[in-house]
Scaffold this active site. Structure first.
Site, PDB file in Angstrom:
ATOM      1  N   ARG A  24       0.857  -1.291   0.005  1.00 26.21           N
ATOM      2  CA  ARG A  24       0.147  -0.016  -0.103  1.00 26.21           C
ATOM      3  C   ARG A  24       0.771   1.294  -0.138  1.00 26.21           C
ATOM      4  NH1 ARG A  24      -2.546  -4.297   1.691  1.00 26.21           N
ATOM      5  NH2 ARG A  24      -4.931  -4.336   1.705  1.00 26.21           N
ATOM      6  N   GLN A 166      -8.413  -7.259  -0.071  1.00 25.53           N
ATOM      7  CA  GLN A 166      -7.983  -7.105  -1.414  1.00 25.53           C
ATOM      8  C   GLN A 166      -9.163  -6.717  -2.230  1.00 25.53           C
ATOM      9  OE1 GLN A 166      -6.001 -10.871  -2.629  1.00 25.53           O
ATOM     10  NE2 GLN A 166      -4.423 -10.617  -1.553  1.00 25.53           N
ATOM     11  N   ASP A 312      -4.048 -15.883   7.014  1.00 24.91           N
ATOM     12  CA  ASP A 312      -2.706 -16.098   6.525  1.00 24.91           C
ATOM     13  C   ASP A 312      -1.948 -17.049   7.502  1.00 24.91           C
ATOM     14  OD1 ASP A 312      -3.529 -15.039   4.135  1.00 24.91           O
ATOM     15  OD2 ASP A 312      -2.138 -13.183   4.720  1.00 24.91           O
TER      16      ASP A 312
END
Ligand code: S3P
Length: 425
Positions: A24, A166, A312
């Site tokens: 980002r 996302q 994750d």
């Protein structure tokens, strides 16, 4: 890479920069006016793919002595790339950059590696099209490669079936160029780094519960960004410290944004000795040192709104569960099947090969801990998080564990194996 059981892990380590925040910083630095300097940037392959894409659109990105300097071109300053924008293995680059490209006055194509070409892009194509974007899957299979042509965008209120940062970020970036506000509502709150960083660059993003709204056309101004360590990378060493006998590891400067903190709650709920020390905040992103010690762990159920906050980390949580007493059930995590690999299938096959009791379900895994693990040859499907999770399992496995495609760790953590070895000394 051949790994052996460890009798103890001791020491202090510093974790490389957060992958999500690093991406980002490049994106916002490129769209801002003026200079952005990023310290703590993750020099992993995924983030380097993002840099490469913006360089292809005329942005000057300089890397010297660990500091990344971006000369931003402003919201409308990107240039038409001469080549296909290649995103490598990075889903974050592919999806968020697509949102940015939808707002540009030039045509572009975006593509990535074999894994990217299998990952679902319909989830961004559909809502971006509803905003008026001209974006299509070139092979008409809902995946990359994609082509994006110039089109006028308008804001929408999008109710997403999946919690995805996302997807949310793709819409927020496209929303910068749309007429009217764009709102994104998700079932559970996903990581909010885009919202935080957009606002620190001068944007106007408001979050209310699980709805995030952006007002278009802010004037982004270049700034200094400090990227804290990635809790998703720290997770491997948190679990390593908990499951390896006689261990104590201090992990410095780790991002502890509440939308990423699920791993800490799960470790504590399983009986893990995990302590946060020295808490600070930089530009809305909290970080701390994490101290972990060997612990007696027990199984729990992991489900619902905690899932996006540790999505994750679920592969390495499966390893922790294999070392805990009793059963751990992971539910509501069907997204694992569409990550860099099908992480349910690969964790089940690899942990089973090491002797664990693990069963895959439609939306998670059921792991009954306490079985003795033994070394095996791992097939990590070139998925960095599978390779690192299995390397952590090797610490408590009798005999040798072999990870042939270990180099995939370069995607997010190039120094992973040397850091692991340093703790064994
Ligand atoms: C990311 C969001 C998550 C995560 C990925 C990075 C991001 O994916 O799994 O590794 O930086 O926005 P989803 O958006 O699919 O939840």
């Amino acid at each position: 890479m051949k790994l052996q059981k460890a009798s103890s892990l001791k020491g202090e380590i510093t974790i490389p920069g957060d992958k999500s925040i690093s991406h980002r910083a490049i994106m916002l630095g490129s769209l801002a006016k003026g200079t952005t300097k990023v310290t703590g940037f993750l020099m992993g392959e995924d983030c380097l793919s993002t840099i490469d894409c913006f360089r292809k659109m005329g942005v000057s990105v300089d890397i010297a002595e660990g500091i990344v300097t971006i000369e931003g071109l402003g919201l409308h300053g990107l240039k038409a790339p001469k080549d296909v924008l290649y995103t490598g293995n990075s889903g974050t680059t592919t999806r968020i950059l697509s949102g940015i490209l939808c707002g540009q006055r030039f045509t572009s194509q975006i593509n990535g590696d074999e894994s990217i070409q299998k990952r679902p892009m319909k989830r961004i194509i559909d809502p971006l099209s509803l905003m008026g974007a001209d974006i299509r899957s070139i092979n008409d299979n809902g995946c990359a490669p994609m082509e994006i042509r110039p089109a006028a965008l308008h804001g929408i209120n999008y109710d997403s079936k999946i919690a995805s940062a996302q997807l949310k970020s793709a819409l927020l970036f496209a929303g910068l160029y749309a007429e009217g506000n764009t709102s994104f509502t998700e079932p559970y709150l996903s990581r909010n780094h885009t919202e935080i960083m957009m606002n620190s660059f001068g944007g106007n993003v408001i979050a209310q519960g699980t709805t995030t709204t952006i007002t278009p056309e802010p004037a982004f101004t270049g700034r200094e960004v400090f990227v804290p360590g990635d809790i998703s990378s720290a997770a491997f060493f948190i679990v390593a410290g908990l499951i390896t006998p006689n261990s104590e590891i201090l992990i410095k400067n780790v991002g502890i944004n509440p939308t990423r903190m699920g791993i800490i709650s799960v470790c504590k709920e399983m009986g893990g000795n995990v302590e946060l020390q020295n808490e600070h905040t930089t530009d809305g992103e909290p970080y701390a040192d994490i101290l972990v010690r060997t612990s007696d762990l027990h199984g729990i159920t992991i489900e619902g709104n905690i899932i996006p906050t540790l999505i994750d980390e679920l592969p390495v949580i499966a390893v922790m569960a294999a070392c805990a007493k009793g059963t751990t059930t992971i539910k509501d995590a069907a997204e694992l099947k569409v990550k860099e690999s099908n992480r349910i299938d690969y964790m089940v096959s690899n942990l089973s090969a090491m002797g664990a009791d693990i069963v895959g379900t439609d939306d998670g895994m059921i792991i009954t801990g306490g079985k003795a693990l033994h070394g095996a040859t791992i097939d990590s499907a070139k998925d960095h998080r599978i390779a690192m999770s299995m390397a952590i399992a090797s610490l408590v496995a009798e005999g040798e564990t072999h990870i042939p495609d270990y180099e995939c760790v370069n995607i997010s953590y190039p120094d992973f194996f040397s850091t692991l070895e340093s703790l064994k000394l």
